[in-house]
Design an enzyme around this catalytic site. Structure first.
Site, mmCIF file in Angstrom:
data_model
loop_
_atom_site.group_PDB
_atom_site.id
_atom_site.type_symbol
_atom_site.label_atom_id
_atom_site.label_comp_id
_atom_site.label_asym_id
_atom_site.label_seq_id
_atom_site.Cartn_x
_atom_site.Cartn_y
_atom_site.Cartn_z
ATOM 1 N N ASP A 65 0.818 -1.224 0.000
ATOM 2 C CA ASP A 65 0.000 0.000 0.000
ATOM 3 C C ASP A 65 0.853 1.275 0.000
ATOM 4 O O ASP A 65 0.308 2.381 0.098
ATOM 5 C CB ASP A 65 -0.919 0.029 1.236
ATOM 6 C CG ASP A 65 -2.279 -0.653 0.997
ATOM 7 O OD1 ASP A 65 -2.691 -0.773 -0.179
ATOM 8 O OD2 ASP A 65 -2.897 -1.070 1.997
ATOM 9 N N ARG A 90 0.550 -1.556 7.551
ATOM 10 C CA ARG A 90 0.971 -0.288 6.935
ATOM 11 C C ARG A 90 1.921 0.521 7.821
ATOM 12 O O ARG A 90 2.489 1.524 7.366
ATOM 13 C CB ARG A 90 -0.259 0.565 6.577
ATOM 14 C CG ARG A 90 -1.146 -0.076 5.509
ATOM 15 C CD ARG A 90 -2.041 0.943 4.839
ATOM 16 N NE ARG A 90 -1.266 1.885 4.029
ATOM 17 C CZ ARG A 90 -1.759 2.987 3.465
ATOM 18 N NH1 ARG A 90 -3.034 3.291 3.627
ATOM 19 N NH2 ARG A 90 -0.999 3.794 2.749
ATOM 20 N N ARG A 137 -10.319 5.635 10.866
ATOM 21 C CA ARG A 137 -8.861 5.561 10.982
ATOM 22 C C ARG A 137 -8.337 6.589 11.994
ATOM 23 O O ARG A 137 -8.147 6.263 13.161
ATOM 24 C CB ARG A 137 -8.203 5.775 9.607
ATOM 25 C CG ARG A 137 -8.628 4.751 8.537
ATOM 26 C CD ARG A 137 -8.023 3.398 8.782
ATOM 27 N NE ARG A 137 -8.419 2.424 7.781
ATOM 28 C CZ ARG A 137 -7.758 2.178 6.637
ATOM 29 N NH1 ARG A 137 -6.669 2.850 6.339
ATOM 30 N NH2 ARG A 137 -8.194 1.254 5.802
ATOM 31 N N HIS A 166 -11.613 7.115 4.759
ATOM 32 C CA HIS A 166 -10.698 8.256 4.908
ATOM 33 C C HIS A 166 -11.446 9.510 4.423
ATOM 34 O O HIS A 166 -12.189 9.438 3.436
ATOM 35 C CB HIS A 166 -9.468 8.107 3.995
ATOM 36 C CG HIS A 166 -8.332 7.331 4.567
ATOM 37 N ND1 HIS A 166 -7.519 6.530 3.796
ATOM 38 C CD2 HIS A 166 -7.829 7.265 5.830
ATOM 39 C CE1 HIS A 166 -6.581 5.995 4.551
ATOM 40 N NE2 HIS A 166 -6.741 6.410 5.786
ATOM 41 N N CYS A 260 -5.142 9.537 -3.045
ATOM 42 C CA CYS A 260 -4.400 8.596 -2.198
ATOM 43 C C CYS A 260 -2.966 8.423 -2.685
ATOM 44 O O CYS A 260 -2.061 8.202 -1.882
ATOM 45 C CB CYS A 260 -5.061 7.224 -2.198
ATOM 46 S SG CYS A 260 -6.750 7.219 -1.630
HETATM 47 N N1 ARG Z 1 -5.474 0.080 1.127
HETATM 48 C C1 ARG Z 1 -5.230 1.377 1.695
HETATM 49 C C2 ARG Z 1 -5.848 1.466 3.067
HETATM 50 O O1 ARG Z 1 -6.916 0.961 3.278
HETATM 51 C C3 ARG Z 1 -5.766 2.442 0.799
HETATM 52 C C4 ARG Z 1 -5.372 3.809 1.227
HETATM 53 C C5 ARG Z 1 -6.019 4.877 0.424
HETATM 54 N N2 ARG Z 1 -5.509 6.148 0.748
HETATM 55 C C6 ARG Z 1 -6.227 7.251 0.963
HETATM 56 N N3 ARG Z 1 -5.597 8.372 1.116
HETATM 57 N N4 ARG Z 1 -7.530 7.236 1.084
HETATM 58 O O2 ARG Z 1 -5.281 2.023 3.978
#
Ligand code: ARG
Length: 268
Positions: A65, A90, A137, A166, A260
């Site tokens: 990612d 991550r 998040r 997000h 992203c």
């Molecule tokens: N697979 C990543 C996650 O879920 C995607 C991140 C996407 N980034 C963003 N800025 N929305 O964390």
């Protein structure tokens, strides 16, 4: 009015879907690596053609990612607030990007263990404020930390729809003053806050948001946007913006799009 921007990106050399941490991801879903590469290069080319500077950080093999550069930090006035990712998978990305920022001469705020903060994924500077997403998040104490570090007021906004985990999947800054967003993916109170702060906002449907139309990057004039967000593209054009369609469909499999893949490096 467009303003030249500096963007940090990371090539999708190791991009893949090997775990699932949002509703878009299906573990083991095949990714067309060559197509992902071509799509990502078309984004870089589109930025450069519009006069922007694009830099790259080195991809790391174990971090599929890492292509999603927006999540690694928030950079304002040359100050870097590093991320603390929620998902263990991550977490090492933050240090990898911090190495790039330090080598590039930036002062990097080293995070104490604590609140989850996913950088520009949830922190959107606009109108002299930092709009700060929470719900999936980034946590509210991280909004406070960002306010304290940058000296910029943060406005906490609650996301309620798991497909928009997000803030940058539900809202983007059109310029220094205005935004585009999808009201229905926010809590009722957050909707009222956004309507009060941005009475002229461009409002998008949930369908355009599901097409990653709000995961866009604007330089104030050009809006780099998913070609699938047709309704929003029309609305932006009628408001005088110049939509620049860039299809990142391979990245949608991981729940990511244009924004992203883009970290804006804001220097004084
Ligand atoms: N697979 C990543 C996650 O879920 C995607 C991140 C996407 N980034 C963003 N800025 N929305 O964390």
């Amino acid at each position: 009015m467009s303003r030249p921007r500096r963007y940090l990106t990371c090539a999708p050399t190791y991009f893949d879907v090997t775990y699932a941490i949002n509703p878009w991801m299906r573990e083991g879903e095949p990714v067309d690596t060559a197509l992902a590469r071509t799509q990502w290069e078309s984004l870089v080319d589109a930025y450069r053609a519009a006069g922007h500077t694009v830099e790259h950080t080195e991809p790391v093999a174990a971090l599929p990612d890492m292509v999603f550069a927006a999540n690694a930090a928030l950079v304002l006035d040359g100050k870097v607030l590093r991320s603390r990712f929620l998902a263990a998978e991550r977490q090492p990305e933050s240090a990898a990007y911090a190495t790039w920022f330090k080598a590039a001469g930036f002062d990097v705020h080293e995070p104490e263990p604590g609140p989850v903060c996913e950088g520009e994924g949830d922190l959107v500077p606009v109108g002299g404020l930092i709009l700060a997403g929470t719900g999936f998040r980034t946590t509210v104490p991280a909004h406070q930390e960002a306010q304290e570090f940058f000296g910029v007021p943060t406005v906490s906004l609650h996301l309620t729809d798991p497909y928009f985990y997000h803030l940058d999947t539900a809202l983007f800054a059109l310029d220094d003053r205005n935004i585009a967003y999808c009201p229905e993916v926010f809590s009722p109170g957050s909707r009222e806050v956004l309507a009060r702060l941005f009475p002229d906002a461009v409002v998008a449907t949930r369908d355009d948001a599901l097409a990653f139309g709000l995961n866009s990057v604007s330089d104030g004039r050009h809006v780099f946007i998913s070609p699938r967000a047709t309704g929003l593209i029309g609305r932006l054009a009628r408001r005088g913006y110049v939509p620049v369609p860039v299809d990142l469909s391979e990245f949608h499999k991981a729940g990511g799009g244009i924004k992203c893949c883009t970290q804006e490096v804001r220097t004084p």
